[in-house]
Design a protein around this motif. Structure first.
Motif, PDB file in Angstrom:
ATOM      1  N   SER A 211       0.811  -1.216   0.000  1.00  0.00           N
ATOM      2  CA  SER A 211       0.000   0.000   0.000  1.00  0.00           C
ATOM      3  C   SER A 211       0.846   1.269   0.000  1.00  0.00           C
ATOM      4  N   PHE A 212       2.044   1.220   0.608  1.00  0.00           N
ATOM      5  CA  PHE A 212       2.893   2.406   0.626  1.00  0.00           C
ATOM      6  C   PHE A 212       3.298   2.811  -0.787  1.00  0.00           C
ATOM      7  N   THR A 213       3.831   1.848  -1.567  1.00  0.00           N
ATOM      8  CA  THR A 213       4.214   2.194  -2.929  1.00  0.00           C
ATOM      9  C   THR A 213       2.988   2.382  -3.828  1.00  0.00           C
ATOM     10  N   ASP A 214       1.865   1.731  -3.524  1.00  0.00           N
ATOM     11  CA  ASP A 214       0.621   2.056  -4.224  1.00  0.00           C
ATOM     12  C   ASP A 214       0.353   3.554  -4.156  1.00  0.00           C
ATOM     13  N   ARG A 215       0.438   4.086  -2.950  1.00  0.00           N
ATOM     14  CA  ARG A 215       0.123   5.503  -2.733  1.00  0.00           C
ATOM     15  C   ARG A 215       1.135   6.411  -3.427  1.00  0.00           C
ATOM     16  N   LEU A 216       2.400   6.030  -3.415  1.00  0.00           N
ATOM     17  CA  LEU A 216       3.406   6.829  -4.105  1.00  0.00           C
ATOM     18  C   LEU A 216       3.150   6.854  -5.611  1.00  0.00           C
ATOM     19  N   ILE A 217       2.806   5.698  -6.169  1.00  0.00           N
ATOM     20  CA  ILE A 217       2.521   5.631  -7.605  1.00  0.00           C
ATOM     21  C   ILE A 217       1.275   6.449  -7.938  1.00  0.00           C
ATOM     22  N   GLU A 218       0.241   6.303  -7.121  1.00  0.00           N
ATOM     23  CA  GLU A 218      -0.993   7.071  -7.357  1.00  0.00           C
ATOM     24  C   GLU A 218      -0.722   8.572  -7.333  1.00  0.00           C
ATOM     25  N   ALA A 219       0.074   9.011  -6.361  1.00  0.00           N
ATOM     26  CA  ALA A 219       0.381  10.438  -6.261  1.00  0.00           C
ATOM     27  C   ALA A 219       1.167  10.926  -7.470  1.00  0.00           C
ATOM     28  N   THR A 220       2.087  10.103  -7.952  1.00  0.00           N
ATOM     29  CA  THR A 220       2.885  10.505  -9.111  1.00  0.00           C
ATOM     30  C   THR A 220       2.019  10.538 -10.362  1.00  0.00           C
ATOM     31  N   LEU A 221       1.118   9.573 -10.506  1.00  0.00           N
ATOM     32  CA  LEU A 221       0.179   9.608 -11.627  1.00  0.00           C
ATOM     33  C   LEU A 221      -0.681  10.874 -11.595  1.00  0.00           C
ATOM     34  N   LYS A 222      -1.176  11.230 -10.431  1.00  0.00           N
ATOM     35  CA  LYS A 222      -2.021  12.416 -10.323  1.00  0.00           C
ATOM     36  C   LYS A 222      -1.224  13.687 -10.617  1.00  0.00           C
ATOM     37  N   THR A 223       0.068  13.662 -10.314  1.00  0.00           N
ATOM     38  CA  THR A 223       0.924  14.792 -10.666  1.00  0.00           C
ATOM     39  C   THR A 223       1.012  14.945 -12.182  1.00  0.00           C
ATOM     40  N   VAL A 224       1.216  13.845 -12.893  1.00  0.00           N
ATOM     41  CA  VAL A 224       1.275  13.897 -14.355  1.00  0.00           C
ATOM     42  C   VAL A 224      -0.048  14.393 -14.922  1.00  0.00           C
ATOM     43  N   ILE A 225      -1.141  13.868 -14.388  1.00  0.00           N
ATOM     44  CA  ILE A 225      -2.468  14.237 -14.880  1.00  0.00           C
ATOM     45  C   ILE A 225      -2.726  15.733 -14.692  1.00  0.00           C
ATOM     46  N   ARG A 226      -2.221  16.289 -13.619  1.00  0.00           N
ATOM     47  CA  ARG A 226      -2.419  17.721 -13.352  1.00  0.00           C
ATOM     48  C   ARG A 226      -1.467  18.591 -14.165  1.00  0.00           C
ATOM     49  N   GLN A 227      -0.190  18.220 -14.233  1.00  0.00           N
ATOM     50  CA  GLN A 227       0.813  19.132 -14.774  1.00  0.00           C
ATOM     51  C   GLN A 227       0.872  19.137 -16.296  1.00  0.00           C
ATOM     52  N   ALA A 228       0.657  18.001 -16.953  1.00  0.00           N
ATOM     53  CA  ALA A 228       0.776  17.960 -18.413  1.00  0.00           C
ATOM     54  C   ALA A 228      -0.162  18.950 -19.106  1.00  0.00           C
ATOM     55  N   PRO A 229      -1.452  19.028 -18.720  1.00  0.00           N
ATOM     56  CA  PRO A 229      -2.313  20.030 -19.364  1.00  0.00           C
ATOM     57  C   PRO A 229      -1.865  21.465 -19.094  1.00  0.00           C
ATOM     58  N   LEU A 230      -1.316  21.735 -17.911  1.00  0.00           N
ATOM     59  CA  LEU A 230      -0.826  23.084 -17.611  1.00  0.00           C
ATOM     60  C   LEU A 230       0.324  23.450 -18.541  1.00  0.00           C
ATOM     61  N   ILE A 231       1.184  22.483 -18.829  1.00  0.00           N
ATOM     62  CA  ILE A 231       2.309  22.731 -19.738  1.00  0.00           C
ATOM     63  C   ILE A 231       1.810  22.976 -21.157  1.00  0.00           C
ATOM     64  N   LEU A 232       0.850  22.192 -21.603  1.00  0.00           N
ATOM     65  CA  LEU A 232       0.307  22.401 -22.950  1.00  0.00           C
ATOM     66  C   LEU A 232      -0.364  23.769 -23.065  1.00  0.00           C
ATOM     67  N   LYS A 233      -0.949  24.226 -21.986  1.00  0.00           N
ATOM     68  CA  LYS A 233      -1.582  25.551 -21.973  1.00  0.00           C
ATOM     69  C   LYS A 233      -0.540  26.661 -21.950  1.00  0.00           C
ATOM     70  N   ASN A 234       0.536  26.451 -21.191  1.00  0.00           N
ATOM     71  CA  ASN A 234       1.594  27.454 -21.069  1.00  0.00           C
ATOM     72  C   ASN A 234       2.949  26.758 -21.057  1.00  0.00           C
ATOM     73  N   PRO A 235       3.573  26.583 -22.231  1.00  0.00           N
ATOM     74  CA  PRO A 235       4.845  25.840 -22.311  1.00  0.00           C
ATOM     75  C   PRO A 235       5.990  26.471 -21.519  1.00  0.00           C
ATOM     76  N   LYS A 236       5.834  27.697 -21.051  1.00  0.00           N
ATOM     77  CA  LYS A 236       6.875  28.362 -20.279  1.00  0.00           C
ATOM     78  C   LYS A 236       6.645  28.258 -18.771  1.00  0.00           C
ATOM     79  N   ASP A 237       5.722  27.426 -18.355  1.00  0.00           N
ATOM     80  CA  ASP A 237       5.396  27.277 -16.933  1.00  0.00           C
ATOM     81  C   ASP A 237       6.490  26.454 -16.251  1.00  0.00           C
ATOM     82  N   TYR A 238       7.447  27.139 -15.649  1.00  0.00           N
ATOM     83  CA  TYR A 238       8.592  26.464 -15.042  1.00  0.00           C
ATOM     84  C   TYR A 238       8.159  25.516 -13.931  1.00  0.00           C
TER      85      TYR A 238
END
Length: 389
Positions: A211-238
């Motif tokens: 369950s510990f690594t389950d949660r780490l993987i889930e959190a990393t997936l949710k990070t990708v899901i959140r950040q990728a659209p922000l980058i496509l919207k603003n490619p200069k978003d550091y």
């Protein structure tokens, strides 16, 4: 949880202008190196000039080899091996994305042997030595900047195969999110899917009490899901680039598979698609993963339900778990599509039918079962490819 040993020796140098430190870092290891890169983009962006200025300042000489293509070719690897041997080069610096880094790792293994490095990729022995490698990362995606893996395509037969060895962990990797800001939207999307795939290959496991690594993987997936659209919207978003780049490294540096056994069937299947059709790896994974999931989800429906609820925010319905799992898959497909990628083989421009050939290659003539979560034979892989079609 399974027993495990974990170490990752790659030094990460992260942040703005980090590439200016490359010379002093390389000089610790060697004074004459192979500088390996892809096309002309690093010269257009000015990255090449900054890297070579840093090498000069540190007293490092180099021989350069450009021309790495996506799905890196064995023929260029052979050329790099020849250069390393001819000029007695003691180190390889890869400036680029996963393809450049994978090619550099292959050269590193081949430069210290007398036989063909391709032998390692087809299971004829394992490497016992390699030249040291380091990277300046320009594309967050493959995770090769801090992994044991390398994938190469052999033009003879168009076979795409992998090697994993701790000998090819990069000595250091420079991660400056600013270097990714000029990437085309398609490459951003492919990178996000590649990172997600590395996470899901590890997530779907038969090992319990993880369950510990389950949660780490889930959190990393949710990070990708959140950040990728922000980058496509603003490619200069550091800040968004920083999150995605670090997530891509963590996704594939072996931390998140500690104590568990990942699957990797989808990667194996996709390698046959991109090996034959030369499609981008992330684009191929966007097609394969939904099909694989639909084929295997009843193997452990509870795990698919957990993934759908925790990652994709599907409402739990204890009376209809299959619907929950299918909704999770549908939301994943919708996410891939929102990035501009297709989820069917026709979206890759594949119109002819070589499914049986791909299934045969993937299983080495039906002599090798693929995957760990569910063992897949040639017929099962052909079924998945037809779902993807």
């Amino acid at each position: 949880m399974e027993n495990f040993e974990y170490r990752n020796p790659t030094k990460i140098i992260f942040g703005r202008q980090a590439e200016t430190k490359v010379g002093e870092e390389v000089a610790v290891h060697a004074k004459k190196i192979l500088l390996h890169f892809g096309g002309g983009s690093i010269k257009v962006s000015g990255l090449y000039d900054r890297v070579v200025a840093s090498l000069k300042s540190a007293g490092v000489d180099w021989i350069e080899l450009g021309g790495v293509k996506p799905n890196p070719r064995l023929s260029l690897v052979h050329e790099g091996i020849h250069l390393c041997k001819q000029h007695n080069l003691g180190f390889i610096l890869a400036v680029g994305g996963g393809s450049v880094i994978d090619s550099a790792k292959a050269i590193a293994m081949g430069a210290v042997i007398d036989h063909d490095v391709w032998d390692f990729y087809v299971g004829k022995g394992e490497p016992t030595d390699a030249l040291p490698v380091a990277t300046v990362l320009t594309i967050p995606a493959a995770g090769s900047e801090s992994s044991t893996g390398t994938v190469i395509t052999n033009e003879e037969g168009w076979l795409k195969r992998a090697v994993n060895s701790e000998l090819i962990y990069p000595r250091f990797s420079i991660l400056n999110p600013e270097l990714a800001m000029t990437l085309p939207a398609f490459q951003v999307a492919c990178g996000a899917v590649d990172i997600s795939a590395h996470l899901m290959e590890r997530y779907f496991t038969n090992v319990t009490n993880v369950s510990f690594t389950d949660r780490l993987i889930e959190a990393t997936l949710k990070t990708v899901i959140r950040q990728a659209p922000l980058i496509l919207k603003n490619p200069k978003d550091y800040d968004a680039w920083s999150e995605l780049m670090w997530a891509g490294t963590i996704a594939h540096n072996n931390l998140l598979n500690t104590g568990r056994v990942g699957d990797w069937a989808s990667h194996g299947i996709e390698h046959e698609i991109s090996g034959i059709y030369d499609v981008a790896h992330g684009a191929g994974l966007a097609v394969v993963f939904p099909a694989w999931m639909k084929h295997v989800m009843h193997h452990d429906l509870d795990r698919f339900v957990q993934w759908a609820v925790r990652v994709w925010n599907v409402e739990l319905d204890v009376f209809n778990p299959e619907a929950v799992a299918l909704e999770g898959i549908a939301r994943m497909e919708a996410f891939f599509q929102s990035l501009g990628l297709g989820t069917k083989m026709k979206d890759l421009g594949i119109i002819d039918d070589r499914i049986d050939e791909m299934a045969d290659k993937c299983t080495r003539g039906d002599t090798n079962l693929v995957g760990n979560y569910v063992k897949l034979d040639r017929d099962a892989i052909a079924t998945i490819l037809r779902l993807a079609a």
